[in-house]
Design a protein around this motif. Structure first.
Motif, PDB file in Angstrom:
ATOM      1  N   ARG A  22     -15.895  -4.337  21.713  1.00 13.86           N
ATOM      2  CA  ARG A  22     -15.089  -4.411  20.484  1.00 13.86           C
ATOM      3  C   ARG A  22     -14.892  -5.839  19.980  1.00 13.86           C
ATOM      4  O   ARG A  22     -13.905  -6.132  19.309  1.00 13.86           O
TER       5      ARG A  22
ATOM      6  N   LYS B  92     -15.941  -1.125  10.801  1.00 12.64           N
ATOM      7  CA  LYS B  92     -14.568  -1.371  10.376  1.00 12.64           C
ATOM      8  C   LYS B  92     -14.346  -0.907   8.947  1.00 12.64           C
ATOM      9  O   LYS B  92     -15.035  -1.320   8.035  1.00 12.64           O
TER      10      LYS B  92
ATOM     11  N   GLU C 208     -10.958  -9.687   9.599  1.00 15.39           N
ATOM     12  CA  GLU C 208     -11.024  -9.792  11.044  1.00 15.39           C
ATOM     13  C   GLU C 208     -12.388  -9.435  11.621  1.00 15.39           C
ATOM     14  O   GLU C 208     -12.847 -10.053  12.569  1.00 15.39           O
ATOM     15  N   LYS C 209     -13.035  -8.429  11.017  1.00  9.68           N
ATOM     16  CA  LYS C 209     -14.290  -7.958  11.596  1.00  9.68           C
ATOM     17  C   LYS C 209     -15.370  -9.041  11.634  1.00  9.68           C
ATOM     18  O   LYS C 209     -16.279  -8.976  12.432  1.00  9.68           O
ATOM     19  N   TYR C 210     -15.248 -10.016  10.749  1.00  7.17           N
ATOM     20  CA  TYR C 210     -16.288 -11.043  10.717  1.00  7.17           C
ATOM     21  C   TYR C 210     -16.039 -12.177  11.698  1.00  7.17           C
ATOM     22  O   TYR C 210     -16.932 -12.949  11.980  1.00  7.17           O
TER      23      TYR C 210
ATOM     24  N   THR D 195     -17.225  -7.329  18.118  1.00  2.00           N
ATOM     25  CA  THR D 195     -17.761  -7.253  16.768  1.00  2.00           C
ATOM     26  C   THR D 195     -18.028  -5.778  16.467  1.00  2.00           C
ATOM     27  O   THR D 195     -18.411  -5.031  17.370  1.00  2.00           O
ATOM     28  N   PRO D 196     -17.755  -5.320  15.244  1.00  7.38           N
ATOM     29  CA  PRO D 196     -17.949  -3.889  14.973  1.00  7.38           C
ATOM     30  C   PRO D 196     -19.412  -3.582  14.648  1.00  7.38           C
ATOM     31  O   PRO D 196     -20.137  -4.462  14.200  1.00  7.38           O
TER      32      PRO D 196
END
Lengths: 420, 271
Positions: A86, B8, B264-266, A88-89
């Motif tokens: 988790r 995400k 946030e995902k980046y 990076t998605p």
């Protein structure tokens, strides 16, 4: 019901992100003024730099399975672990995980040099997902496994690098998750500690119900620990089989080796006005072209260069890298020698019984070392070859060998009986 | 327990609840930051006293003495010190939170935890400095013979909460930008310095006369004014102004969370 289910997972990176560490706002503003309309058509620009690190990965792992993941550099192994952890998605797809997952992508995550050993154990343990109570209970065990009892209350910056790595590994090794994700971390510390950590890993893996995913370049530890091995290549699964079969097929698949390279057009060959590389290739002792060698074979590397400048002193260097990308050695014949104009062939023999079974990469460099270093040829990825054990690989699978280490030289051993 | 990892989507409030599950880690982050803050400094935690104290002395000499800055009838040193106390808490929190992601990239790229912990814990850390410096205020007030308005002190937690919301909220926005554009590192000190002049720290807002409402848009104005009223007395707490501060602070905090969660995902891919 599998404990991990990976369904059609893909991960895309934008190359622009990978190449440049970060953008400055001024670049964005500048590019806006260069082309104010691009802000609306920006999507297309982005797509050019796309890179799929993983494509449609489907894996289902049952409780208690120990799965090794191998593959060449850039195959997507680390990306897969990062998605599972988790960090990076994924860009597409879905993963279901039915338990507590702890990931160990690096030894010493969260270690701070100013903190004492004790403080680091607590902080690092907590970062890795342990509860404070759990750390307290295992504290003595962690410290004694690392063998740093005497130094536990001094700052880690005063530790030798071996000590801090041992302590860091020890914290990680005492986690107690349902699923453990490990990325090539066993190659830490001195030989003795490596052995200790490998057997600790074996102990961990033998506990019932513990599921482990393990990425490594070390076929030795993969074959010792894992029952199932998945081979990734260019973001896709190419082999998913039992460890024995998968490692054997992986190392024997020859689409990855490059036994010789040559450049027909001397103007586009690697090099500059002084010297150019014409060809490089691997041969066996009888002069036959080869790209896989037995442990007991001499490996002959022939390099052809063309010198066009007699005044520049040249130093050629051959580099050998192992599969983890480490330089195994670099070698040269003569430093700063001047050559007459013309073509030269250099022959280098890597003696038999030196390398351990595995995959190797050859690089070739020519430079002039004056006050500064002028690089004429700088190629770090010219050839790829493999070394295997046994006269017939399929009869004697090499990876069951009990040798440890990154090379396996045959040394002069003598035995003398001692009589009183 | 089942975890589902998916691409995400947009922000969902449910994820905020995750912070609670990770409260122990929040404690450890804060604990670590406090531990290493003053390591290898000669006077250590005393820095928390010196910074506001020296600033107060200089401001008192130049603004109080020479420039004859009005201070609503309160001795200028304690007038300015109350302002500085909250101001330094705010500015240190804001810059700490802005750097929290970039400064911890080694951890962010290797382990999962709710990233929101980083700006929050770096702000919580600043409370320590705040409380130490508050001790200096007590000494100053005794020196000037000023009795604190004890009932007024009850308002302090509220003021700290509002300051916390403003600085964590602003910090989250800046931290998210900082991951992609390191310009933040250079722009922020300048930005904070500018903000100091549009906040009534050095001067009372009364010197702007009928234009003093302009300052109300700055949420720190209400907080600092209320702190002065509560601690030093003189004028009653201006609740309207404080309510505006609270509302603006809450809005900044909300926007901060949404911006932070959406980018946030980046983080792990580009820090």
């Amino acid at each position: 019901m599998p404990i991990i289910e990976i369904n059609n997972v893909s991960k895309k990176y934008n190359i622009a992100h990978r190449q440049r560490r970060y953008l400055a706002l001024r670049d964005v503003i500048a590019s806006f003024f260069q082309n104010p309309f691009r802000i609306f058509g920006g999507e297309e620009d982005f797509k050019k730099g796309e890179f799929w690190a993983l494509k449609d990965i489907n894996i289902s792992i049952n409780k208690g399975e120990i799965v090794g993941i191998i593959g060449p550099n850039g195959a997507g192994k680390s990306t897969l672990l990062k998605i599972l952890s988790r960090i990076t998605p994924p860009t597409k797809g879905e993963i279901r995980i039915g338990g507590k997952l702890a990931s160990l992508l690096e030894v010493g995550t969260g270690f701070h040099p100013e903190l004492t050993g004790r403080e680091n154990v607590f902080f690092s343990g907590s970062i890795l997902g342990m509860k404070k109570k759990e750390i307290e209970e295992k504290f003595d065990e962690i410290v004694s496994f690392a063998g740093v009892e005497k130094f536990i209350d001094i700052p880690v910056k005063r530790y030798s690098s071996g000590m801090s790595v041992r302590l860091a590994f020890s914290v990680a090794a005492h986690m107690d998750p349902d699923i453990l994700v490990v990325d090539e971390v066993l190659a830490v510390g001195d030989a003795e500690f490596q052995k200790k950590s490998l057997s600790k890993m074996e102990e961990v893996t033998q506990q019932e119900d513990r599921t482990i995913l393990f990425v490594s370049h070390n076929m030795e530890s993969i074959s010792r620990l894992c029952k199932r091995v998945i081979v990734l290549k260019e973001g896709k699964i190419v082999i998913d089989a039992d460890a024995h079969t998968a490692i054997d097929r992986y190392l024997r698949s020859d689409h990855r080796t490059v036994g010789s390279r040559n450049w027909d057009n001397p103007l586009t060959a690697p090099g500059d006005e002084s010297v150019r590389l014409l060809s490089i290739g691997l041969e066996g002792v009888e002069g036959e072209q080869k790209d896989s060698f037995e442990l007991q074979d001499d490996i002959i590397i022939k390099v052809k260069i063309s010198v066009t400048d007699e005044t520049t002193p040249l130093t050629p260097f051959l580099y050998l890298y192992n599969e983890s990308g480490e330089v195994l050695f670099s070698t040269t014949d003569e430093l700063n020698r001047k050559y007459l104009k013309g073509e030269y062939e250099k022959k280098i023999v890597v003696p038999k019984n030196l390398l351990i079974a595995g995959i190797y990469r050859v690089g070739f460099f020519v430079w002039t070392k004056t006050v500064a270093k002028i690089r004429h040829i700088k190629e770090d990825n010219l050839l790829t070859f493999k070394v295997y054990e046994g006269p017939v690989p399929s009869v004697t699978p090499f990876y069951t060998s009990s040798y440890n280490g990154i090379i396996r030289p045959k040394l002069a051993w003598t035995t003398k009986a001692i009589h009183d | 327990m089942e975890i589902i990892i998916k691409p995400k989507k947009k922000f969902s409030w449910r994820e905020i609840a995750e912070i609670w599950d990770y409260r122990e880690l929040l404690y450890f982050f804060t604990w670590r930051d406090i531990k290493i803050r003053y390591k290898q400094t000669a006077i250590g935690i005393l820095w928390a006293l010196f910074q506001p104290f020296i600033t107060m002395v200089i401001f008192s000499i130049f603004f109080g003495n020479f420039a004859k800055m009005p201070s609503d009838g309160i001795p200028y040193p304690i007038f300015v010190f109350v302002g500085l106390l909250l101001w330094q808490f705010f500015s240190a929190s804001l810059s700490g939170a802005s750097n929290s992601l970039v400064g911890n990239q080694g951890i962010i790229t290797k382990v999962y935890f709710p990233r929101l912990l980083m700006p929050i814990s770096s702000t919580v850390t600043q409370f320590v400095d705040f409380f130490i410096a508050s001790g200096m205020l007590v000494i100053l007030m005794i020196y000037y013979g000023y009795l604190p308005n004890l009932a007024g002190l009850l308002i302090l937690p509220l003021l700290l909460l509002i300051t916390f919301l403003i600085s964590v909220g602003g910090g989250m926005i800046l931290a998210a930008i900082n991951v992609k554009y390191r310009d933040v590192r250079y722009a922020l000190p300048f930005f904070i310095q500018t903000l100091l002049f549009v906040t009534p720290v050095i001067y009372p807002s009364s010197i702007l006369h009928k234009y003093s409402w302009i300052l109300a848009a700055n949420p720190m104005t209400g907080v600092i004014k209320a702190a002065r009223s509560a601690i030093l007395g003189g004028s009653p707490v201006n609740w309207t102004l404080l309510a505006i501060s609270g509302a603006v602070g809450m809005a900044i905090f909300m926007v901060g969370i949404v911006v932070f969660r959406n980018t946030e995902k980046y983080f792990a891919d580009i820090v």
